[in-house]
Scaffold this motif. Structure first.
Motif, short mmCIF file in Angstrom:
data_model
loop_
_atom_site.label_atom_id
_atom_site.label_comp_id
_atom_site.label_asym_id
_atom_site.label_seq_id
_atom_site.Cartn_x
_atom_site.Cartn_y
_atom_site.Cartn_z
N GLY A 188 68.19 -40.82 34.57
CA GLY A 188 68.64 -42.25 33.85
C GLY A 188 67.69 -42.86 32.83
N LEU A 189 68.02 -43.82 32.43
CA LEU A 189 67.31 -44.40 31.34
C LEU A 189 66.24 -45.33 32.05
CD1 LEU A 189 69.98 -45.73 28.96
CD2 LEU A 189 68.32 -44.02 28.33
N ILE A 190 64.95 -45.17 31.38
CA ILE A 190 63.70 -46.05 31.76
C ILE A 190 63.06 -46.68 30.53
CG2 ILE A 190 63.18 -44.72 33.90
CD1 ILE A 190 60.90 -43.44 32.16
N LYS A 191 62.31 -47.66 30.88
CA LYS A 191 61.58 -48.09 29.74
C LYS A 191 60.04 -47.90 29.76
CE LYS A 191 63.67 -52.38 27.98
NZ LYS A 191 63.45 -53.89 27.98
N ASP A 192 59.45 -47.47 28.90
CA ASP A 192 57.87 -47.08 28.72
C ASP A 192 57.16 -48.67 28.51
OD1 ASP A 192 57.87 -47.67 26.23
OD2 ASP A 192 57.48 -45.55 25.59
N LYS A 193 55.86 -48.27 28.69
CA LYS A 193 55.16 -49.62 28.49
C LYS A 193 55.23 -50.36 27.16
CE LYS A 193 51.15 -46.88 27.47
NZ LYS A 193 49.76 -46.19 28.18
N ASN A 194 55.76 -49.35 26.01
CA ASN A 194 56.01 -50.03 24.76
C ASN A 194 57.41 -50.47 24.51
OD1 ASN A 194 53.11 -49.29 23.82
ND2 ASN A 194 54.04 -47.15 23.39
N ASN A 195 58.01 -50.83 25.73
CA ASN A 195 59.66 -51.02 25.85
C ASN A 195 60.55 -50.27 25.06
OD1 ASN A 195 59.31 -53.41 27.38
ND2 ASN A 195 59.16 -54.87 25.90
N ARG A 196 60.34 -49.02 24.73
CA ARG A 196 61.09 -47.73 24.50
C ARG A 196 61.90 -47.09 25.49
NH1 ARG A 196 57.55 -44.59 20.53
NH2 ARG A 196 55.73 -45.00 21.92
N TRP A 197 63.30 -47.08 25.43
CA TRP A 197 63.82 -46.46 26.29
C TRP A 197 63.87 -44.76 26.32
CZ3 TRP A 197 66.24 -48.94 30.24
CH2 TRP A 197 66.43 -50.35 29.94
N HIS A 198 63.78 -44.21 27.38
CA HIS A 198 63.63 -42.65 27.57
C HIS A 198 64.57 -42.31 28.67
CE1 HIS A 198 60.15 -42.62 24.74
NE2 HIS A 198 59.91 -43.49 25.58
#
Length: 102
Positions: free
Chosen positions: A53-63
């Protein structure tokens, strides 16, 4: 026009499957390497996709993240669980539960 859309959708599905297999192979190699380093044995020579699924990294980007589960042994008597998380072709976490040392 509908034939083009159907072919495009089919091509996207094939690409997604192909890329998923490449990522799974990369995760499998990382698991084999870690098992070798810790002198434990990967059981069933397999890892299984358990979550994605989609997650956000510490820079608020989706991966897109994929989590795989596997089993290993250190004593050949007990089975232990492990988990590897992948974002793209990068291992972001590889965890083995505590195990007995021979």
């Amino acid at each position: 026009m509908s034939k083009i859309l159907t072919l495009l959708l089919l091509a996207l599905l094939v690409y997604y499957w192909w890329r998923s297999q490449q990522i799974k192979d990369k995760a499998y190699q990382a698991v084999l390497t870690r098992c070798y380093q810790l002198d434990v044995e990967l059981l069933d020579s397999n890892i299984a996709l358990v979550k994605q699924g989609l997650i956000k990294d510490k820079n608020n980007r989706w991966h897109w993240q994929r989590d795989y589960q596997f089993e290993f042994t250190s004593t050949r008597e007990h089975r232990y669980q492990g988990r590897v998380s992948m974002v793209g072709f990068h291992v972001v976490d590889l965890h083995l539960e505590p195990f007995h040392i021979n």
